[in-house]
Design a protein around this motif. Structure first.
Motif, mmCIF file in Angstrom:
data_model
loop_
_atom_site.group_PDB
_atom_site.id
_atom_site.type_symbol
_atom_site.label_atom_id
_atom_site.label_comp_id
_atom_site.label_asym_id
_atom_site.label_seq_id
_atom_site.Cartn_x
_atom_site.Cartn_y
_atom_site.Cartn_z
ATOM 1 N N UNK A 67 26.082 39.981 48.739
ATOM 2 C CA UNK A 67 26.550 41.150 49.484
ATOM 3 C C UNK A 67 27.007 40.757 50.884
ATOM 4 N N UNK A 68 26.384 39.711 51.460
ATOM 5 C CA UNK A 68 26.823 39.217 52.766
ATOM 6 C C UNK A 68 28.237 38.641 52.693
ATOM 7 N N UNK A 69 28.529 37.888 51.633
ATOM 8 C CA UNK A 69 29.883 37.340 51.486
ATOM 9 C C UNK A 69 30.897 38.450 51.200
ATOM 10 N N UNK A 73 34.205 38.905 53.771
ATOM 11 C CA UNK A 73 35.656 38.813 53.563
ATOM 12 C C UNK A 73 36.339 40.177 53.563
ATOM 13 N N UNK A 74 35.619 41.237 53.187
ATOM 14 C CA UNK A 74 36.237 42.574 53.282
ATOM 15 C C UNK A 74 36.403 42.991 54.742
ATOM 16 N N UNK A 111 31.315 32.887 47.974
ATOM 17 C CA UNK A 111 30.933 33.813 46.905
ATOM 18 C C UNK A 111 31.022 33.152 45.537
ATOM 19 N N UNK A 112 32.039 32.330 45.329
ATOM 20 C CA UNK A 112 32.177 31.643 44.041
ATOM 21 C C UNK A 112 30.924 30.843 43.700
ATOM 22 N N UNK A 283 34.183 44.363 46.595
ATOM 23 C CA UNK A 283 33.033 44.506 47.515
ATOM 24 C C UNK A 283 32.458 45.915 47.558
ATOM 25 N N UNK A 284 33.275 46.928 47.272
ATOM 26 C CA UNK A 284 32.769 48.301 47.194
ATOM 27 C C UNK A 284 31.997 48.526 45.893
ATOM 28 N N UNK A 285 32.482 47.920 44.789
ATOM 29 C CA UNK A 285 31.879 48.135 43.480
ATOM 30 C C UNK A 285 30.530 47.449 43.320
ATOM 31 N N UNK A 286 30.383 46.240 43.902
ATOM 32 C CA UNK A 286 29.186 45.437 43.639
ATOM 33 C C UNK A 286 27.874 46.136 44.003
ATOM 34 N N UNK A 287 27.738 46.757 45.201
ATOM 35 C CA UNK A 287 26.496 47.484 45.488
ATOM 36 C C UNK A 287 26.264 48.647 44.521
ATOM 37 N N UNK A 288 27.354 49.303 44.109
ATOM 38 C CA UNK A 288 27.230 50.417 43.169
ATOM 39 C C UNK A 288 26.754 49.915 41.809
ATOM 40 N N UNK A 289 27.291 48.771 41.364
ATOM 41 C CA UNK A 289 26.889 48.196 40.082
ATOM 42 C C UNK A 289 25.402 47.872 40.093
ATOM 43 N N UNK A 290 24.948 47.242 41.182
ATOM 44 C CA UNK A 290 23.531 46.856 41.252
ATOM 45 C C UNK A 290 22.608 48.050 41.414
ATOM 46 N N UNK A 291 23.047 49.060 42.167
ATOM 47 C CA UNK A 291 22.174 50.220 42.382
ATOM 48 C C UNK A 291 22.112 51.117 41.151
ATOM 49 N N UNK A 292 23.190 51.174 40.368
ATOM 50 C CA UNK A 292 23.220 52.044 39.200
ATOM 51 C C UNK A 292 22.616 51.378 37.962
#
Length: 319
Positions: A67-69, A73-74, A111-112, A283-292
């Motif tokens: 999430x830091x990376x 970059x965003x 991130x890679x 970068x917007x989707x990743x927190x949503x994926x993990x939280x959901x």
């Protein structure tokens, strides 16, 4: 003549996402919402994985750095892109352009490899559970994130310095919404074979080596899951990997689509859409994926919200 060319270009003009004035306002609102969602989501995930005692495991340690990376970059690109939507002239200074490129390359490359480290963590958790705490010790976890950061910083500085120590011609229009390697190289007057070769080698090395690590880890995980007799064990293994596998598929899928598409179907508009997707939307989707998809994160959010409500005596809070 080359020295004069170096001093001529003091700023660049970014053509941005679209040249249709009527689309500037709605796109500004759209991408402002995307960036703010990404900012709040990633900052929230970093804080949550840091303060919640039940999330102090290697899996969430790597998630915090992912999430830091994402945030890195965003943020290197997003604010400047938003400013350009409301400014009449979309310019970026020579030094700011170099800085933006350097930070973007650091975080995207990191991130890679942190995605690869996370897949290795999942492999150890599922295939070697008895030795998990020994193999994935805090020291090992820090090594697995610090090596990508140091390596990515080296590569970023190498490429950025190589590009910006060459001479630019008078033409300073970048057909993109941020300072990206390929559009910048097209503006150079000097011989670009060396820098193009460096970019190609490191891009191929980073993408192939990190993807190979991910694929090997998940192949071994898949074999281990097939050998499990317990349906509950299989479900737990899939739930452990589900969120990360979704992130990997979306992220690598976008990069592969962008860089391995045939030249015949290659276009600037396609590049811009793909760039928007992996620099702002992912970068917007990743927190949503993990939280959901992740029960631990959901429960941590509930616990943290309860603590906030209790601290401020907010009787109206409901969980």
């Amino acid at each position: 003549m080359e020295e004069n060319n170096l001093t001529v270009v003091t700023e660049f003009i970014l053509l941005g996402i679209t040249d249709h004035p009527e689309l500037q306002a709605p796109l500004f609102v759209l991408f402002l919402a995307v960036y703010l969602t990404s900012l709040v989501g990633n900052l929230g995930m970093i804080v949550l994985t840091q303060v919640d005692p039940r999330l102090q495991t290697p899996m969430y340690f790597f998630l915090r750095h992912l999430t830091l990376t994402d945030l890195g970059y965003s943020t290197a690109l997003g604010p400047k892109m938003l400013v350009n939507f409301v400014e009449d002239e979309n310019t970026i200074s020579y030094h700011f352009c170099a800085t933006q490129l350097a930070f973007f390359l650091v975080f995207i490359s990191s991130e890679l490899f942190i995605l690869s480290a996370t897949s290795y963590d999942h492999y150890v958790a599922i295939c070697k559970p008895l030795f998990y705490t020994v193999i994935m010790s805090p020291k090992v976890c820090w090594v697995l994130v610090m090596i990508p950061y140091v390596y990515s910083t080296f590569v970023s500085l190498l490429i950025s310095i190589k590009i910006f120590t060459l001479s630019f011609c008078g033409h300073n229009v970048i057909n993109h919404f941020y300072c990206e390697c390929i559009p910048l190289i097209s503006l150079l007057c000097s011989d670009t074979h060396e820098v193009e070769f460096i970019i190609m080698v490191f891009a191929a090395l980073d993408l192939i080596s990190s993807l190979l690590m991910v694929v090997m880890s998940y192949l071994l995980i898949f074999v281990a899951i097939l050998r499990m007799n317990s349906a509950e064990g299989r479900h737990k293994a899939f739930s452990t990997c589900g969120s990360h596998l979704t992130m990997v598929t979306v992220f690598y899928g976008t990069l592969i689509f962008m860089y391995l598409q045939p030249k015949a179907s290659h276009s600037n508009d396609t590049d811009k859409v793909a760039s928007i997707f992996y620099t702002l939307v992912i970068p917007m989707m990743n927190p949503l994926i993990y939280s959901l998809r992740n029960k631990d994160v959901k429960y941590a959010l509930h616990r943290t919200w309860k603590k906030i409500c209790k601290h401020f005596s907010l009787k109206s809070c409901t969980i």
